[in-house]
Each structure stands twice: as structure tokens, then as C-alpha cells.
Design a protein around this motif. Sequence first.
Motif, short mmCIF file in Angstrom:
data_model
loop_
_atom_site.label_atom_id
_atom_site.label_comp_id
_atom_site.label_asym_id
_atom_site.label_seq_id
_atom_site.Cartn_x
_atom_site.Cartn_y
_atom_site.Cartn_z
N TYR A 144 0.83 -1.20 0.00
CA TYR A 144 0.00 0.00 0.00
C TYR A 144 0.86 1.26 0.00
O TYR A 144 2.06 1.21 0.31
CB TYR A 144 -0.96 0.01 1.20
CG TYR A 144 -0.29 0.09 2.56
CD1 TYR A 144 0.12 1.31 3.10
CD2 TYR A 144 -0.09 -1.06 3.34
CE1 TYR A 144 0.72 1.38 4.35
CE2 TYR A 144 0.51 -0.99 4.58
CZ TYR A 144 0.91 0.22 5.08
OH TYR A 144 1.51 0.29 6.31
N THR A 145 0.23 2.34 -0.37
CA THR A 145 0.87 3.66 -0.31
C THR A 145 0.05 4.54 0.62
O THR A 145 -1.15 4.30 0.83
CB THR A 145 0.95 4.32 -1.70
OG1 THR A 145 -0.37 4.40 -2.26
CG2 THR A 145 1.84 3.51 -2.63
N THR A 146 0.68 5.56 1.19
CA THR A 146 -0.01 6.42 2.15
C THR A 146 -0.15 7.84 1.60
O THR A 146 0.63 8.29 0.77
CB THR A 146 0.75 6.47 3.49
OG1 THR A 146 2.07 6.96 3.27
CG2 THR A 146 0.82 5.08 4.10
N GLY A 147 -1.15 8.52 2.10
CA GLY A 147 -1.40 9.91 1.72
C GLY A 147 -2.77 10.34 2.17
O GLY A 147 -3.69 9.53 2.26
N TYR A 148 -2.90 11.63 2.49
CA TYR A 148 -4.19 12.19 2.91
C TYR A 148 -4.77 11.41 4.10
O TYR A 148 -5.96 11.11 4.16
CB TYR A 148 -5.18 12.19 1.75
CG TYR A 148 -4.69 12.96 0.54
CD1 TYR A 148 -4.74 14.35 0.53
CD2 TYR A 148 -4.15 12.30 -0.55
CE1 TYR A 148 -4.27 15.07 -0.58
CE2 TYR A 148 -3.68 13.00 -1.65
CZ TYR A 148 -3.74 14.39 -1.66
OH TYR A 148 -3.27 15.09 -2.74
N ASN A 149 -3.90 11.08 5.05
CA ASN A 149 -4.31 10.41 6.29
C ASN A 149 -5.00 9.07 6.05
O ASN A 149 -5.89 8.67 6.80
CB ASN A 149 -5.24 11.33 7.10
CG ASN A 149 -4.56 12.60 7.54
OD1 ASN A 149 -3.42 12.57 7.99
ND2 ASN A 149 -5.25 13.72 7.40
#
Length: 289
Positions: free
Chosen positions: A184-189
Motif C-alpha cells: 500500500y501507499t499512504t497519503g491524505y491520512n
Amino acid sequence: MDFENSFEEQRAQDSEFELDLLIQTIFHRYQYDFSGYSRASLKRRLIRACEIRGCASFSQLQHTILHDTPPFDSLLDIITVRVSDLFRDPHYFKAFRELVVPQLRTYPSINLWVAGCATGEEAISLAIILREEGLESRSTVYATDINANVLKQAKRGVYTFEQIKNFSENYLAAGGTHSLSDYYTTGYNAAKMNRDLLDRIVFSEHNLVSDGSFAEMQFISCRNVLIYFGVELQARAIALFEESLCRRGFLGLGSKESLQRVPQNQRFVCLDQTQKLYQKGGVVDHGRV
């Protein structure tokens, strides 16, 4: 006292009659047949629907379904809601990796079906295992549910950081060989599962009450769905799974589910009683029953 008892009995009978009418209305208006579901479980969920919609009775709820503007999808969410996590019940996925994956290696192409996939976590979990076991390129995971809303969520593959923490613990307990963060990738909480992983999953609407088989499967997982069905509907679902499975294909059920009450019981062999893994017409030789 007799009058009071008689009055309460009449109210209970009226409520059951109203419930029958509500179930019939849902079927005739929206073609969702809940008549074969576990009566007690369905009743609890519809009582909850009454509370949410401010209805004092099933008759009032029936009226809102027929005449008011709130979409039926919101009611369907209440009736069919299921809790799911990535690698929920980790030992189930560990048993799948140890008992089923070696047999899947023998097939030139592999079809897996997650029936009642909810928001997609189980299908994603299986897709991750297939990748780690080198089977991804010849595998397709079909993930189906009666509820179009949860399928939209499943296709997005977006989860909170709080969920991901729990998912990561489950993943390691299930025998994961990498780090869950690889997927997975993370971003925008939030965390979003990688697109190349989600693309290995075919999300589609399917109703176990009324729809038929759509492909030959090597493995079917239907966990924590049958507990909401009555005995006849359970038998119908298992018959569908038996028809869909290839010779010596595998079936996984929830921890509180079994094949004991259905006619197909004798045509499956239990591979792991604790994790509820079965093989169609198989032979057990590893002592885990």
C-alpha cells in the motif's frame, strides 16, 4: 393478567406478520429475497433499521420503503453489514497457505472466489498470499457481494491508519513473508492498496439466494455469511459452491459455520476442523482433522 398476556401475544403475532410483509415488500420492490435468512438475525437488523429511520414498527418501515425518498441502499447496508479486516482470523490464512496453496500449485490456472466479500479485505488478503507464493500470474480472485455500496469501497481499497496497524499485526500472524507496507501507499491520512494488487481482483455483484455459478473454482471462501442464513438457504449456497468447485477443490467457512446440517456434508472432507477448511471429495492424509 390473562388479558395482559393475551394482548402481548397479539402484539407479538402482529409484529411477526408485519415482518413477513416487510420481507415480501423488499423482494417485490427491489428483488432482494431475505425470506431464507435466519429469522432472529434478520429481525435484529430490521429493528435496528427502524431505530435509525425513526420508525415505530415494521409497518412504518415498509411505508418508507414504498413511499419515501431515502434510497433502499441505506437499508441494505444495515441488513447486510459485515465486519472484516485484512487477514482477519490470521490462523485461517496461515492454514490456507500451508494446506491449500501447495495443491493450488498443481493447476495451470487458478480461480478463487470470495463470496460475501463485503469491503474486500479477505480478497485482498488472498491476493497478497498468492503473490508471495509465486502464484499471482496464473490466478484470478473473484470477490462478490449482494451490496453494490460495499463493492465500491472494496474497489477503492482505502483504509485508515488505525485499520492498517491492526492489519499489519494480522498479516504477520498469518505467516506473511514481507512487510504489509509493500502492498500500500499512504497519503491524505489514509492508506491505499496498490493498484497492481487490486487489479488482480474481479469485484462483482452476486446474490447467493438467487444467482448461479459463473466459473470453475479451485478455492471458494465464504466466511461469516452462512450464519445469517436459514438451513434451506445454507444448503442452497453449499450446493452452489459444490457445483462451482473443480474436482477436489477447496472450501473455507467461518469459525462458527460447518457443513453438518446440509445434505452435501458427506461429499466434503474436512482438512482443518478449527479453521473450517474442506476439500470436495478429497482424502485427508496429514492428520489435521
